[in-house]
Design a protein around this motif. Structure first.
Motif, PDB file in Angstrom:
ATOM      1  N   ILE A   7       0.766  -1.119   0.009  1.00 34.95           N
ATOM      2  CA  ILE A   7      -0.008   0.070   0.067  1.00 34.95           C
ATOM      3  C   ILE A   7       0.760   1.305  -0.149  1.00 34.95           C
ATOM      4  O   ILE A   7       1.915   1.488   0.707  1.00 34.95           O
ATOM      5  CB  ILE A   7      -0.785   0.080   1.161  1.00 34.95           C
ATOM      6  CG1 ILE A   7      -1.786  -1.139   1.476  1.00 34.95           C
ATOM      7  CG2 ILE A   7      -1.832   1.365   1.433  1.00 34.95           C
ATOM      8  CD1 ILE A   7      -2.655  -1.285   2.439  1.00 34.95           C
ATOM      9  N   VAL A   8       0.838   2.096  -0.981  1.00 32.95           N
ATOM     10  CA  VAL A   8       1.499   3.492  -0.885  1.00 32.95           C
ATOM     11  C   VAL A   8       0.582   4.394  -0.661  1.00 32.95           C
ATOM     12  O   VAL A   8      -0.509   4.599  -1.042  1.00 32.95           O
ATOM     13  CB  VAL A   8       2.051   3.660  -2.569  1.00 32.95           C
ATOM     14  CG1 VAL A   8       2.789   4.696  -2.648  1.00 32.95           C
ATOM     15  CG2 VAL A   8       2.946   2.356  -2.955  1.00 32.95           C
ATOM     16  N   TYR A   9       0.867   5.028   0.510  1.00 34.67           N
ATOM     17  CA  TYR A   9       0.168   6.384   1.128  1.00 34.67           C
ATOM     18  C   TYR A   9       0.706   7.511   0.972  1.00 34.67           C
ATOM     19  O   TYR A   9       1.829   7.621   1.607  1.00 34.67           O
ATOM     20  CB  TYR A   9      -0.395   5.706   2.595  1.00 34.67           C
ATOM     21  CG  TYR A   9      -1.247   6.424   3.364  1.00 34.67           C
ATOM     22  CD1 TYR A   9      -2.691   6.199   2.964  1.00 34.67           C
ATOM     23  CD2 TYR A   9      -0.979   7.420   4.342  1.00 34.67           C
ATOM     24  CE1 TYR A   9      -3.561   6.876   3.397  1.00 34.67           C
ATOM     25  CE2 TYR A   9      -1.980   8.062   4.747  1.00 34.67           C
ATOM     26  CZ  TYR A   9      -3.366   7.753   4.724  1.00 34.67           C
ATOM     27  OH  TYR A   9      -4.263   8.515   5.099  1.00 34.67           O
ATOM     28  N   ALA A  10       0.128   8.609   0.707  1.00 31.50           N
ATOM     29  CA  ALA A  10       0.514   9.883   0.501  1.00 31.50           C
ATOM     30  C   ALA A  10       0.443  10.507   1.809  1.00 31.50           C
ATOM     31  O   ALA A  10      -0.574  10.386   2.505  1.00 31.50           O
ATOM     32  CB  ALA A  10       0.424  10.525  -0.766  1.00 31.50           C
ATOM     33  N   LEU A  11       1.056  11.778   2.098  1.00 29.06           N
ATOM     34  CA  LEU A  11       1.011  12.321   3.363  1.00 29.06           C
ATOM     35  C   LEU A  11      -0.287  13.136   3.556  1.00 29.06           C
ATOM     36  O   LEU A  11      -0.730  13.813   4.268  1.00 29.06           O
ATOM     37  CB  LEU A  11       2.081  13.402   3.696  1.00 29.06           C
ATOM     38  CG  LEU A  11       3.280  12.444   4.124  1.00 29.06           C
ATOM     39  CD1 LEU A  11       4.427  13.786   4.236  1.00 29.06           C
ATOM     40  CD2 LEU A  11       3.244  12.018   5.604  1.00 29.06           C
ATOM     41  N   ASN A  12      -0.861  13.586   2.095  1.00 30.64           N
ATOM     42  CA  ASN A  12      -2.246  14.178   2.018  1.00 30.64           C
ATOM     43  C   ASN A  12      -3.335  13.202   2.186  1.00 30.64           C
ATOM     44  O   ASN A  12      -4.192  13.853   2.405  1.00 30.64           O
ATOM     45  CB  ASN A  12      -2.329  14.775   0.646  1.00 30.64           C
ATOM     46  CG  ASN A  12      -2.325  13.624  -0.347  1.00 30.64           C
ATOM     47  OD1 ASN A  12      -2.445  12.499  -0.263  1.00 30.64           O
ATOM     48  ND2 ASN A  12      -2.556  14.374  -1.717  1.00 30.64           N
ATOM     49  N   GLY A  13      -3.228  12.147   2.692  1.00 33.18           N
ATOM     50  CA  GLY A  13      -4.388  11.159   3.086  1.00 33.18           C
ATOM     51  C   GLY A  13      -4.948  10.436   2.164  1.00 33.18           C
ATOM     52  O   GLY A  13      -5.966   9.866   2.296  1.00 33.18           O
ATOM     53  N   SER A  14      -4.164  10.097   0.730  1.00 36.74           N
ATOM     54  CA  SER A  14      -4.768   9.528  -0.023  1.00 36.74           C
ATOM     55  C   SER A  14      -3.954   8.271  -0.340  1.00 36.74           C
ATOM     56  O   SER A  14      -2.824   8.271  -0.462  1.00 36.74           O
ATOM     57  CB  SER A  14      -5.055  10.278  -1.496  1.00 36.74           C
ATOM     58  OG  SER A  14      -3.432  10.740  -1.767  1.00 36.74           O
ATOM     59  N   VAL A  15      -4.448   6.926  -0.652  1.00 36.12           N
ATOM     60  CA  VAL A  15      -4.045   5.818  -1.107  1.00 36.12           C
ATOM     61  C   VAL A  15      -3.718   6.057  -2.545  1.00 36.12           C
ATOM     62  O   VAL A  15      -4.767   6.081  -3.437  1.00 36.12           O
ATOM     63  CB  VAL A  15      -4.901   4.351  -0.821  1.00 36.12           C
ATOM     64  CG1 VAL A  15      -4.270   3.315  -1.287  1.00 36.12           C
ATOM     65  CG2 VAL A  15      -5.097   4.495   0.743  1.00 36.12           C
TER      66      VAL A  15
END
Length: 74
Positions: A7-15
């Motif tokens: 799972i790649v998860y960005a700091l802006n809250g989106s997968v």
């Protein structure tokens, strides 16, 4: 069935992405490659052997995203 899920998860809250792997070793190799490209992205390798587990993981991350959006809005 997948034995691991990346799972790649960005700091802006989106997968950004969810990818299935046949082994945890393959997942960890790709995880290291992705993490070396950006400090703003979190990458997780989770064991997974059924669609039910994947659905449960999705539920947890969706709740986490909602919570993060609430915090950012306040």
């Amino acid at each position: 069935m997948f034995k691991a899920m990346l799972i790649v998860y960005a700091l802006n809250g989106s997968v950004i992405s969810q990818v299935g792997y046949s082994s945890m070793h393959e997942c960890m190799n790709d995880r290291e490659t992705i993490q070396s490209q950006s400090a703003n992205i979190n990458v997780l390798c989770l064991p997974s052997n059924s669609d039910y587990q994947m659905q449960q993981i999705d539920i947890v991350f969706n709740k986490f995203k909602s919570m993060m959006r609430e915090i950012n809005d306040n």
